[in-house]
Enzyme design. Structure first.
Site, PDB file in Angstrom:
ATOM      1  CG  ASP A   1      -5.502  -3.093  -3.767  1.00  0.00           C
ATOM      2  OD1 ASP A   1      -6.457  -2.511  -3.216  1.00  0.00           O
ATOM      3  OD2 ASP A   1      -4.333  -3.016  -3.352  1.00  0.00           O
TER       4      ASP A   1
ATOM      5  CG  HIS B   1     -50.491  18.851   4.707  1.00  0.00           C
ATOM      6  ND1 HIS B   1     -50.193  20.130   4.312  1.00  0.00           N
ATOM      7  CD2 HIS B   1     -49.432  18.078   4.309  1.00  0.00           C
ATOM      8  CE1 HIS B   1     -49.015  20.141   3.713  1.00  0.00           C
ATOM      9  NE2 HIS B   1     -48.529  18.901   3.690  1.00  0.00           N
TER      10      HIS B   1
ATOM     11  CD  GLU C   1      -8.241   2.978   0.808  1.00  0.00           C
ATOM     12  OE1 GLU C   1      -8.610   3.093  -0.374  1.00  0.00           O
ATOM     13  OE2 GLU C   1      -7.095   3.295   1.198  1.00  0.00           O
ATOM     14  CG  HIS C   2      -7.145  -1.221   1.943  1.00  0.00           C
ATOM     15  ND1 HIS C   2      -6.499  -0.068   1.521  1.00  0.00           N
ATOM     16  CD2 HIS C   2      -7.860  -1.659   0.879  1.00  0.00           C
ATOM     17  CE1 HIS C   2      -6.801   0.170   0.253  1.00  0.00           C
ATOM     18  NE2 HIS C   2      -7.634  -0.776  -0.158  1.00  0.00           N
TER      19      HIS C   2
ATOM     20  CG  HIS D   1      -1.453   2.633  -3.837  1.00  0.00           C
ATOM     21  ND1 HIS D   1      -1.894   2.462  -5.122  1.00  0.00           N
ATOM     22  CD2 HIS D   1      -1.948   1.585  -3.129  1.00  0.00           C
ATOM     23  CE1 HIS D   1      -2.613   1.363  -5.197  1.00  0.00           C
ATOM     24  NE2 HIS D   1      -2.656   0.806  -4.011  1.00  0.00           N
TER      25      HIS D   1
ATOM     26  CD  GLN E   1      -2.792  -1.098  -0.152  1.00  0.00           C
ATOM     27  OE1 GLN E   1      -3.376  -0.095  -0.537  1.00  0.00           O
ATOM     28  NE2 GLN E   1      -2.801  -2.229  -0.848  1.00  0.00           N
TER      29      GLN E   1
END
Length: 443
Positions: A373, A432, A339-340, A273, A270
């Site tokens: 991924d 109403h 996230e992960h 990235h 990771q």
């Protein structure tokens, strides 16, 4: 990288802020992005071409490169083509399971409040209530480029949209000279209807407002850098978005049974990235923590993206941490909202049961984050910066609208009349109440 193992209990307030309030850097570029968005909105293709020249150092010919995608599909290596098709098939199969069914059911009940209170009952009317789902007509998918090409992000955005039934799916991806053929091939396999050679904030603006070439969409989805994220924040309201996603994140929760090399491999993967990626491991075993740190250093040596990886590990929001117990590791994971989230521990299911905040979870030693991924089938477009506390990742539902449907017979309206009129009059909305009484005047 962070030079030593740290203890969670000993983290300073500033260190805790770095871990738990991760900043994607969006605020720093909002002003510049606002100008880019405005220029594309007002100047259209001219502004896009200027920004491609300025930011990407590319003189763009045709912004629409859809016709190049089928040609790229035919020309790429057979093994790459087969891998794209296999990944697309798995992603499609998983997302097809998410398709909701329209439904409509009958809800029967007792008569109105006064009769129910007095103990009297009569045949109740029928309320027929339901929900139906319809896809958006036009969506745009952002596929990152720049330092690396991400054909996988094309699949993750386009395939669920097509499964949902979206009629027109446009892909935008940064220009190249030439364009990355694997990204184009992935768009072809996924079923993209149009592909545009434009990236960054200018691409998001083009999708949101349209230009001479790019048709406006109803929703923009997909990951990107801080410029893309800031642009999505800027156009939100004029067009829908999925969510604001920052740099990649991983948190590994490990115990003494974890293989340090496996944990390190996920962290390093990771980290490659983005230099702003956040990569963290927490364990209740000090020896395991030291072994993870050593394995990271060994694995970084000689990596093609070594510089990027080392920068990521030097982030204040990255590191290897020791907790006093697995319960403390769970609390850290809940607050971090990764996230992960990888759980590499003997009783991983029990730990998972105690954690709610995560974008995507990877259980066991043989489930690398890279599987999600690329090819296991789950979606890799996920919330970052703690967003998993509030929402989930990209899915078929992202591209659907729901509509409720109802039909009341006269008996059902009569049953509800006292409740409706009482509440309407309490709100001062007499019309109403009258809309109900008018229908029941002859009773």
């Amino acid at each position: 990288m962070q030079p030593e193992v740290r203890e969670v209990a000993e983290l300073s307030p500033d260190e805790r802020v770095a871990f738990f309030e991760r900043d994607a850097g969006v605020t720093d570029v909002r002003s510049d992005v606002r100008d880019i968005v405005s220029r594309v909105r007002n100047e259209g293709d001219v502004a896009i071409r200027n920004f491609c020249r300025e930011f990407d150092d590319v003189e763009v010919g045709n912004l629409d490169v859809t016709d190049d995608a089928e040609r790229a599909y035919e020309e790429i290596d057979d093994d790459v083509r087969e891998a794209i098709e296999a990944a697309a098939a798995n992603i499609r199969e998983f997302h097809e399971r998410q398709l909701p069914d329209d439904w409509r059911e009958t809800f029967d009940g007792l008569a109105g409040d006064a009769e129910a209170a007095s103990g009297e009952q009569r045949a109740a009317g029928t309320r027929e209530l339901g929900r139906r789902f319809r896809p958006l007509e036009r969506v745009g998918v952002y596929a990152p480029g720049g330092t690396a090409a991400y054909p996988s992000s094309v699949l993750m955005g386009v395939v669920p949209a097509k499964v949902a039934g979206v009629e027109h799916v446009a892909v935008v991806t940064p220009p190249g000279d030439p364009m990355n053929p694997i990204t184009l091939a992935a768009a072809h396999v996924a079923g993209a209807d149009r592909i545009y050679s434009v990236g960054g904030a200018q691409a998001v603006s083009a999708l949101a407002y349209g230009t001479e070439t790019v048709k406006a969409v109803q929703k923009v989805v997909g990951p990107g850098n801080k410029w893309v994220t800031a642009a999505k924040a800027e156009v939100r309201g004029d067009v829908d978005i999925d969510f604001l996603a920052g740099p990649s994140e991983i948190l590994v929760v490990a115990d003494e049974t974890a293989d340090p090399a496996f944990v390190a491999a996920d962290l390093v993967a990771q980290a490659e990235h983005d230099p702003n990626a956040s990569v963290v491991a927490v364990t209740d075993d000090a020896d395991t923590a030291e072994a993870i740190l050593a394995a990271v250093e060994r694995q970084i040596e000689g990596c093609e993206r070594e510089e990027t990886i080392r920068e990521a590990f030097e982030n204040d929001a990255s590191g290897v941490l020791v907790t006093r117990s697995m319960s403390e590791a769970v609390l850290f994971a809940e607050e971090y909202a990764a996230e992960h989230l990888s759980i590499q521990a003997e009783d991983d299911e029990a730990l998972l049961d105690r954690i709610s905040n995560a974008g995507s979870v990877f259980l066991g030693p043989h489930t690398p984050v890279a599987a999600g991924d690329y090819a296991s089938g789950t979606n890799h477009v996920l919330p970052t910066s703690g967003g998993a506390k509030r929402y989930g990742g990209l899915s078929v539902e992202t591209f659907l609208r729901s509509t409720t449907v109802q039909r009341l017979d006269e008996g059902a309206l009569s049953d509800l009349s006292e409740t409706i009129t009482t509440l309407a009059e309490a709100e001062g909305l007499d019309a109403h109440a009258e809309s109900v009484r008018t229908r029941l005047e002859d009773e």
